[in-house]
Scaffold this active site. Structure first.
Site, short mmCIF file in Angstrom:
data_model
loop_
_atom_site.label_atom_id
_atom_site.label_comp_id
_atom_site.label_asym_id
_atom_site.label_seq_id
_atom_site.Cartn_x
_atom_site.Cartn_y
_atom_site.Cartn_z
N ASP A 431 0.85 -1.19 0.00
CA ASP A 431 0.00 0.00 0.00
C ASP A 431 0.88 1.24 0.00
O ASP A 431 2.02 1.22 0.49
CB ASP A 431 -0.89 0.04 1.24
CG ASP A 431 -1.95 -1.05 1.21
OD1 ASP A 431 -2.18 -1.61 0.13
OD2 ASP A 431 -2.54 -1.33 2.26
N GLN A 432 0.36 2.33 -0.53
CA GLN A 432 1.13 3.57 -0.60
C GLN A 432 1.65 4.00 0.77
O GLN A 432 2.79 4.45 0.90
CB GLN A 432 0.26 4.69 -1.20
CG GLN A 432 1.02 6.01 -1.38
CD GLN A 432 0.20 7.04 -2.14
OE1 GLN A 432 -0.97 6.84 -2.42
NE2 GLN A 432 0.82 8.13 -2.49
#
Length: 584
Positions: A431-432
């Site tokens: 995930d970012q």
């Protein structure tokens, strides 16, 4: 010279120490100057991102809390005296208003056209939501599920009928053979055997071969065939009665979607001729042109003249302010399609702002390049693999649009443009907001081999996280199926009906200050698996998770880190066990 009422001191958002910190560029707004052909750039820096996040905190508990979702922008500017300040803007309307005190006003244009455009945008948004609702009607899933059930049962019934037919065909063949003269000898022999040796089997066979028995058996077989035909027709009829009403509703929904899309197309076209001369923007060279003449095309996306970027740069140009750095970010609820999430930064939108960037930036002084990106630590590298320690806030791979281009993959591909034999492809994703170990393949063979290991769950991963609460169970397994609800994307949710199997092993490491530090070992690799499993399985969100806990502080990073990974090297066949230090 005093600041204009829309300009705020930079120190209203950040400290003096932060203002003097070394600039680091995270993104460039850029475009080709229509006169000189130069590529013009305006950076987004760490400082502007801090200003934006500070603005987010200031907007809490204000009228902005009622905003469902809006793109906001900040621009750091310098006046003629060298004084730094901040101007801010919102896209479209804010609670039905185009001008709000303290915010950059709408670009001048024909007010009637602007009103018509805003009304059209509202109707287009409603049409978009209606289409999304129709595309995700629960009855579609019911119809699909029933159709699959019907197909399965129909296939099962056909197998049964086919087996019965094969048996009947064998019986018919045997009975037809009994009518041949050559079989008379067999029948007589069977009769003699049955009389002399009292063989019940032979007597039974003889009876079967009798003409009357043959005729009766053939009639019975024909009756069985007719019974199977009747069973098939009855089966289809019963299922038709169940499926047809749902099929009608699905078709009606599809027809509504077609009409809505046609209406959407008509509404978009209605404004095109008017918008050719509606919005006039000014750049830093003193040139003013309408959006229509600037784009030079018949179709202009609605809202083109009213996004954050044109409003901020137009305002700075007409007030003789020099832009230093700019940032756009999303505020409020995530967009329906999940493309916009609160607190995340985005670049110039491709269809509205990006085509104007070259003109808007014309006349600006040349931007001096600064350190564009902080270096990404490399954990392991050879001629086939690259393993890095991804920082929080950076995408693993580029998304659609320039605003989502910056990623681990894109950075290494830019570095290796002169190495044609290297392709740098991420094998998996984080995930970012998650930091930690990320594997990139340098060759196609390495990529395929590693993807197979992930698909077969041969790669062992260990994460570390901090939860906002005390987990009472020292260790255990979380087994909750996850589903991406199309109405709440990108959020995932636990759903026993539609969800995919998702399993995570956890173990408590320490408990301190009402927070629990966990070691997490995901067996599956679903989107947001650890974030949802901690929230729904253990009862507490991961610290800093703004997506699943609205009470989180926007300034706090997500406390989730991919700490260890173990996998088989695709060429040497050695087992690689790589580790990093958890940064929180």
């Amino acid at each position: 010279m005093d600041f204009l009422k829309e300009i705020y001191p930079l120190t209203d958002f950040v400290t003096e120490e932060e203002v003097t910190e070394k600039e680091i560029v995270t993104y460039y707004y850029e475009g080709i100057c229509p006169k000189t052909g130069e590529n013009l750039q305006l950076p987004r820096t760490i400082l502007t991102e801090k200003v934006a996040l500070s603005l987010c905190r200031q907007l809490k508990n204000t009228s902005f809390n009622s905003v469902k979702g809006k793109m906001l922008g900040v621009l750091i500017v310098k006046d003629k005296q060298g004084k730094l300040g901040v101007i801010k803007a919102f896209s479209g309307l804010l609670n039905g208003k185009k001008d709000v005190d303290g915010w950059v006003s709408q670009i001048s244009g024909n007010s009637l056209i602007a009103l018509a455009e805003n009304l059209t945008i509202k109707e287009l948004d409603k049409i978009k939501l209606d289409i999304l609702t129709l595309e995700n009607l629960p009855l579609r899933q019911d119809y699909q599920q029933l159709s699959l059930e019907y197909q399965q049962q129909w296939e099962d019934l056909k197998v049964i009928h086919r087996q019965r037919k094969e048996i009947r065909d064998k019986k018919r063949f045997f009975l037809n053979m009994s009518e041949n003269p050559e079989l008379c000898f067999v029948m007589v022999s069977l009769l003699i055997i049955s009389l002399t040796q009292r063989c019940k089997g032979a007597k039974l066979l003889f009876l079967l071969f009798s003409q009357k028995a043959i005729s009766t058996k053939i009639d019975d077989l024909q009756q069985e065939s007719r019974k199977d035909d009747w069973e098939s027709r009855t089966f289809k009829h019963q299922w038709r009665e169940r499926l047809h009403p749902l099929e009608i509703q699905v078709n009606e929904a599809d027809n509504k979607i077609k009409r809505l899309k046609q209406r959407r197309k008509e509404l978009s076209r209605q404004l095109q001729a008017q918008m050719q001369t509606a919005y006039t923007i000014t750049n830093f060279a003193g040139d003013s042109l309408s959006v229509g003449s600037l784009l030079g095309k018949a179709f202009i996306p609605t809202g083109t003249g009213d996004c954050c970027v044109p409003k901020l740069l137009h305002y700075a140009a007409i007030h003789f302010l020099q832009p230093m750095a700019m940032a756009e970010f999303w505020w409020g609820e995530s967009s329906p399609n999940g493309e916009r999430v609160e607190g995340f930064f985005y670049g110039a939108c491709l269809d509205r702002c990006q085509p104007l960037m070259g003109f808007l930036l014309s006349g600006l002084p040349t931007v001096t390049s600064v350190n564009q990106f902080p270096s990404i630590p490399i954990i392991y590298e050879d001629e086939w693999l690259l393993v890095v320690n991804k920082p929080s806030g950076l995408l693993s791979v580029s998304g659609r649009g320039s605003q989502k281009f910056d990623s681990v993959e894109s950075r290494f591909r830019q570095i290796a443009t002169d190495k044609s034999n290297f392709q740098f492809t991420t094998v998996h994703r984080l995930d970012q907001d998650t930091s930690g170990i990320l594997i990139l393949a340098k060759t196609q063979d390495a990529y395929i081999h590693l993807c197979q290991q992930f698909a077969q769950r041969k790669v062992k991963k260990v994460y570390e996280a901090i939860l906002n609460g005390v987990v009472s169970t020292p260790q255990g397994v979380i087994d909750l199926p996850l589903w991406g609800n199309p109405f709440t994307r990108p959020r995932q949710e636990v759903n026993s009906l539609h969800g995919k199997p998702s399993v995570t092993h956890f173990q408590v490491m320490t408990i301190e200050n009402n927070e629990t530090r966990l070691e997490l070992k995901p067996i599956t690799g679903r989107t947001h698996q650890l974030r949802v499993h901690c929230l729904e399985g253990l009862g507490f969100p991961i610290k800093g998770d703004r997506l699943y806990d609205s009470l989180q502080d926007n300034s706090c990073r997500l406390s989730l880190h991919a700490r260890e990974i173990t996998f088989l090297h695709p060429y040497t066949q050695n087992i690689l066990h790589l580790q990093t230090i958890t940064p929180f």
